[in-house]
Design an enzyme around this catalytic site. Structure first.
Site, PDB file in Angstrom:
ATOM      1  N   GLU A  93     -11.221  -9.220  -5.261  1.00 65.30           N
ATOM      2  CA  GLU A  93     -11.618  -8.120  -6.127  1.00 65.30           C
ATOM      3  C   GLU A  93     -12.452  -8.663  -7.281  1.00 65.30           C
ATOM      4  O   GLU A  93     -12.301  -9.820  -7.668  1.00 65.30           O
ATOM      5  CB  GLU A  93     -10.391  -7.394  -6.680  1.00 65.30           C
ATOM      6  CG  GLU A  93      -9.633  -6.621  -5.620  1.00 65.30           C
ATOM      7  CD  GLU A  93      -8.424  -5.894  -6.180  1.00 65.30           C
ATOM      8  OE1 GLU A  93      -8.100  -6.080  -7.373  1.00 65.30           O
ATOM      9  OE2 GLU A  93      -7.800  -5.133  -5.431  1.00 65.30           O
ATOM     10  N   CYS A 115       5.031  -5.644 -12.729  1.00 63.22           N
ATOM     11  CA  CYS A 115       5.080  -4.710 -11.602  1.00 63.22           C
ATOM     12  C   CYS A 115       6.346  -4.881 -10.764  1.00 63.22           C
ATOM     13  O   CYS A 115       6.806  -3.937 -10.118  1.00 63.22           O
ATOM     14  CB  CYS A 115       3.887  -4.918 -10.663  1.00 63.22           C
ATOM     15  SG  CYS A 115       2.495  -5.807 -11.323  1.00 63.22           S
ATOM     16  N   CYS A 142       0.466  -1.313 -13.034  1.00 64.91           N
ATOM     17  CA  CYS A 142      -0.649  -0.848 -13.863  1.00 64.91           C
ATOM     18  C   CYS A 142      -0.698   0.682 -13.900  1.00 64.91           C
ATOM     19  O   CYS A 142      -0.556   1.345 -12.874  1.00 64.91           O
ATOM     20  CB  CYS A 142      -1.964  -1.383 -13.320  1.00 64.91           C
ATOM     21  SG  CYS A 142      -2.077  -3.185 -13.385  1.00 64.91           S
ATOM     22  N   ASP A 198      -2.415  -8.941  -8.664  1.00 70.18           N
ATOM     23  CA  ASP A 198      -3.857  -9.005  -8.866  1.00 70.18           C
ATOM     24  C   ASP A 198      -4.253  -9.231 -10.320  1.00 70.18           C
ATOM     25  O   ASP A 198      -5.227  -9.923 -10.602  1.00 70.18           O
ATOM     26  CB  ASP A 198      -4.505  -7.722  -8.348  1.00 70.18           C
ATOM     27  CG  ASP A 198      -4.411  -7.614  -6.832  1.00 70.18           C
ATOM     28  OD1 ASP A 198      -3.831  -8.521  -6.216  1.00 70.18           O
ATOM     29  OD2 ASP A 198      -4.911  -6.634  -6.274  1.00 70.18           O
ATOM     30  N   SER A 229     -11.236  -3.812  -7.755  1.00 67.57           N
ATOM     31  CA  SER A 229      -9.942  -3.333  -8.202  1.00 67.57           C
ATOM     32  C   SER A 229      -9.980  -1.825  -8.307  1.00 67.57           C
ATOM     33  O   SER A 229     -11.041  -1.219  -8.520  1.00 67.57           O
ATOM     34  CB  SER A 229      -9.636  -3.925  -9.580  1.00 67.57           C
ATOM     35  OG  SER A 229      -8.635  -3.201 -10.234  1.00 67.57           O
ATOM     36  N   CYS A 234       3.423  -3.839  -6.718  1.00 65.37           N
ATOM     37  CA  CYS A 234       2.052  -4.292  -6.985  1.00 65.37           C
ATOM     38  C   CYS A 234       1.176  -4.081  -5.760  1.00 65.37           C
ATOM     39  O   CYS A 234       1.664  -4.031  -4.637  1.00 65.37           O
ATOM     40  CB  CYS A 234       2.057  -5.755  -7.420  1.00 65.37           C
ATOM     41  SG  CYS A 234       0.458  -6.260  -8.086  1.00 65.37           S
ATOM     42  N   ASP A 235      -0.110  -4.039  -6.009  1.00 65.43           N
ATOM     43  CA  ASP A 235      -1.125  -3.528  -5.082  1.00 65.43           C
ATOM     44  C   ASP A 235      -0.877  -3.793  -3.594  1.00 65.43           C
ATOM     45  O   ASP A 235      -0.755  -2.874  -2.807  1.00 65.43           O
ATOM     46  CB  ASP A 235      -2.498  -4.102  -5.460  1.00 65.43           C
ATOM     47  CG  ASP A 235      -2.928  -3.663  -6.842  1.00 65.43           C
ATOM     48  OD1 ASP A 235      -2.134  -3.014  -7.540  1.00 65.43           O
ATOM     49  OD2 ASP A 235      -4.054  -3.991  -7.251  1.00 65.43           O
ATOM     50  N   LYS A 236      -0.849  -5.050  -3.174  1.00 69.01           N
ATOM     51  CA  LYS A 236      -0.798  -5.343  -1.738  1.00 69.01           C
ATOM     52  C   LYS A 236       0.599  -5.211  -1.160  1.00 69.01           C
ATOM     53  O   LYS A 236       0.760  -5.108   0.060  1.00 69.01           O
ATOM     54  CB  LYS A 236      -1.340  -6.754  -1.455  1.00 69.01           C
ATOM     55  CG  LYS A 236      -2.729  -7.023  -2.029  1.00 69.01           C
ATOM     56  CD  LYS A 236      -3.707  -5.933  -1.675  1.00 69.01           C
ATOM     57  CE  LYS A 236      -5.000  -6.065  -2.450  1.00 69.01           C
ATOM     58  NZ  LYS A 236      -4.876  -5.924  -3.898  1.00 69.01           N
TER      59      LYS A 236
END
Length: 573
Positions: free
Chosen positions: A450, A55, A200, A87, A476, A128-130
């Site tokens: 998650e 990512c 992702c 994650d 997630s 990436c996510d956060k």
């Protein structure tokens, strides 16, 4: 320097203007800057680039490409980096407790770097996510002219002639545990599921928040769905660097862009894409930085009247690359605005309104990913807010792709995710049960983990919609099935979820938006009198500090008072 910038009104004057700043300027000369370059506005290029996961591996190159745009626009780029916790790698073990905490660390570290060096503007790069909400929280907190750039998604893997993502790998673990596929199949899939750089590929949290960034107006139009390996990503970075200089000149700031109406727009796009339930955690946290009251229930209100129209994984068929080829987030917003589901008057980083940006887009009736609002996949959104006696402070569930919206069954209670996953692997979970995983909330975890490893394994066992899962932790964006997260108050605060016992009947209705515990109040009162708080294994360090400060999930799990308590805004120092 272009005369359109008055350095004496910008934060960087504190480190570059006047005789008393000669020591500061000496540092810039040491880095090879000229007197003319020091006189330009300073633009921070905040990158979450690192070698932790695919990512993030292309972010530094994109941030460096943005230098060119900043210089073209008359500014002086200053790149710096922050952390991520990825994650997909943190999932399924104690490392996941670090994930949500990292959002605050990212926002704090960007704030501190900008404050310490007095930068005048920001272009942020995250994958990436956060790191996406963390960067946008920092932009809103500092309120200097800013643009968010997503690093782009990964291309889909191919396995047995089908597109696959990392979620398929999580789910095959369940099939292996069930004895329905050999270990050779697991190894073959894991080697091809993630074919290169990028976040992702499904409509998981990273792509959900990338869509949010465009919908809320903080990213350039149709920039975020471009896959990470595509060379056009560098062109997007250059354009962002050039455009942030226009924002300085016009004094357009994040809080001018991110109004309450813009947050509603963003929430609607989450629902329309069947996005991650984490959107309901990050939007309130971002709003908090802008001094806007916007909690889980405000998000859920926007969800209620929004149809699900983007056929994206995990509930649907397609991945981000397909969304990009179909026309991106703006193609989605074209049909939404045409049907009065968005406020087109909201300002964006283009300097124009959302409606003006959308006017440049022509609807493509031949693409298969994004449905017209008049003929949606389902008439209500892909994400639903819940409230009831089990969750007085709310909860959330992703219903995109689900076939049943009601569930009732006896509780099977676990005190942590590891115990649940072990029971799933041993095939001890029975069809019809409501699995309760508690003490995984922001404070009780700490860190609000998650549960993708567990939910994916359930799907692999064929139990995806045959059981329900309820937790004060999170899921997630890759989770599918009857999985309810963010239950509040959390168990660590003696919320009702702390009082559930095996066999208690739990009723969930995602159509009505309710989640109830069928236990008489006098019985709950007696259980509450016996309840004792628990200590965690994290009694020092970052996770301990987080647990002391974090607020409830329905308000975004934030750790400071936010803009409403401000006595000054950094941009005006």
């Amino acid at each position: 320097m272009s005369n359109r910038f008055d350095k004496t009104t910008l934060p960087s004057r504190h480190v570059s203007v006047g005789p008393e700043r000669a020591p500061h300027r000496s540092y810039y000369y040491a880095m090879g800057l000229s007197e003319e370059e020091i006189a330009r506005p300073f633009v921070g290029l905040a990158s979450a680039g690192n070698d932790s996961a695919p990512c993030n591996t292309r972010l530094d190159a994109q941030a460096d490409a943005a230098r060119e745009g900043v210089i073209q626009g008359g500014g002086m780029p200053r790149r710096f980096n922050t952390i991520t916790v990825t994650d997909g790698i943190a999932m399924g073990h104690q490392g996941m407790k670090s994930s949500l905490v990292s959002r605050e660390v990212i926002a704090d570290s960007v704030e501190l770097s900008v404050r310490g060096h007095c930068y005048d503007a920001l272009v942020t790069f995250a994958g990436c996510d956060k790191s996406l909400p963390g960067m946008m929280m920092a932009m809103l907190r500092l309120n200097v002219p800013s643009i968010f750039v997503y690093g782009g998604s990964i291309l889909p893997g191919r396995f047995h002639d089908k597109d696959v993502t990392v979620v398929d790998v999580f789910e095959i673990v369940g099939r292996y545990a069930a004895g329905t596929c050999p270990i050779e199949e697991v190894h073959a899939l894991e080697k091809v599921a993630c074919p290169g750089h990028g976040a992702c590929g499904g409509q998981f949290t990273a792509n959900t928040m990338a869509c949010v960034a465009e919908a809320i107006g903080l990213s350039l139009p149709n920039s975020n769905m471009t896959p990470a390996p595509y060379s056009t990503r560098e062109q997007i970075a250059v354009a962002a660097g050039a455009q942030v200089m226009e924002l300085i000149a016009a004094n357009i700031r994040p809080r001018d862009i991110c109004t309450r109406a813009a947050f509603i727009n963003a929430a609607r796009v989450v629902a329309a894409t069947g996005g991650s339930t984490n959107g309901a955690l990050h939007l309130p946290a971002m709003a908090h930085e802008a001094g806007i009251e916007f909690d889980l229930f405000d998000v859920a209100d926007a969800f209620k009247s929004t149809p699900y129209i983007a056929d994206l994984k995990p509930g649907g068929k397609y991945v981000a690359k397909d969304m990009y080829e179909a026309g991106g987030v703006y193609m989605l917003m074209k049909t939404m605005l045409a049907n009065d589901l968005l406020d087109g008057n909201c300002l964006t980083v283009t300097g124009k309104t959302l409606g003006e940006n959308i006017d440049k887009v022509t609807w493509n009736p031949d693409q298969k990913v994004i449905y017209d609002v008049k003929t949606p996949i389902t008439p209500t959104g892909g994400v639903v807010g819940l409230r009831g006696s089990l969750a007085p402070d709310g909860a959330i569930v992703k219903v995109a792709g689900m076939h049943r919206l009601q569930f009732e069954g006896p509780a099977r209670v676990f005190e942590c995710e590891e115990d649940t996953f072990a029971a799933v692997e041993k095939r001890e979970i029975v069809e019809g049960q409501v699995i309760v995983i508690r003490y995984e909330g922001p404070k009780g975890g700490p860190g609000m983990r998650e549960m993708l490893s567990t939910t994916a394994a359930l799907y692999g066992l064929g139990l995806g919609e045959k059981v329900a899962l309820v937790t004060d932790g999170r899921f997630s964006g890759g989770t599918r099935g009857f999985c309810i997260g963010h239950v509040g108050p959390e168990a660590a605060d003696c919320g009702p979820i702390a009082l559930v016992e095996d066999g208690d009947i739990i009723r969930i209705d995602a159509e009505a938006g309710t989640i109830d515990l069928d236990v008489p109040e006098d019985v709950l009162a007696e259980r509450r009198s016996r309840w004792r708080s628990r200590s965690t294994d994290y009694q020092s360090g970052a996770l301990w500090r987080y647990a002391q400060n974090v607020g409830p999930a329905y308000k975004g799990a934030v750790t400071h008072p936010g803009a409403r308590a401000e006595t000054h805004v950094y941009a005006d120092i």
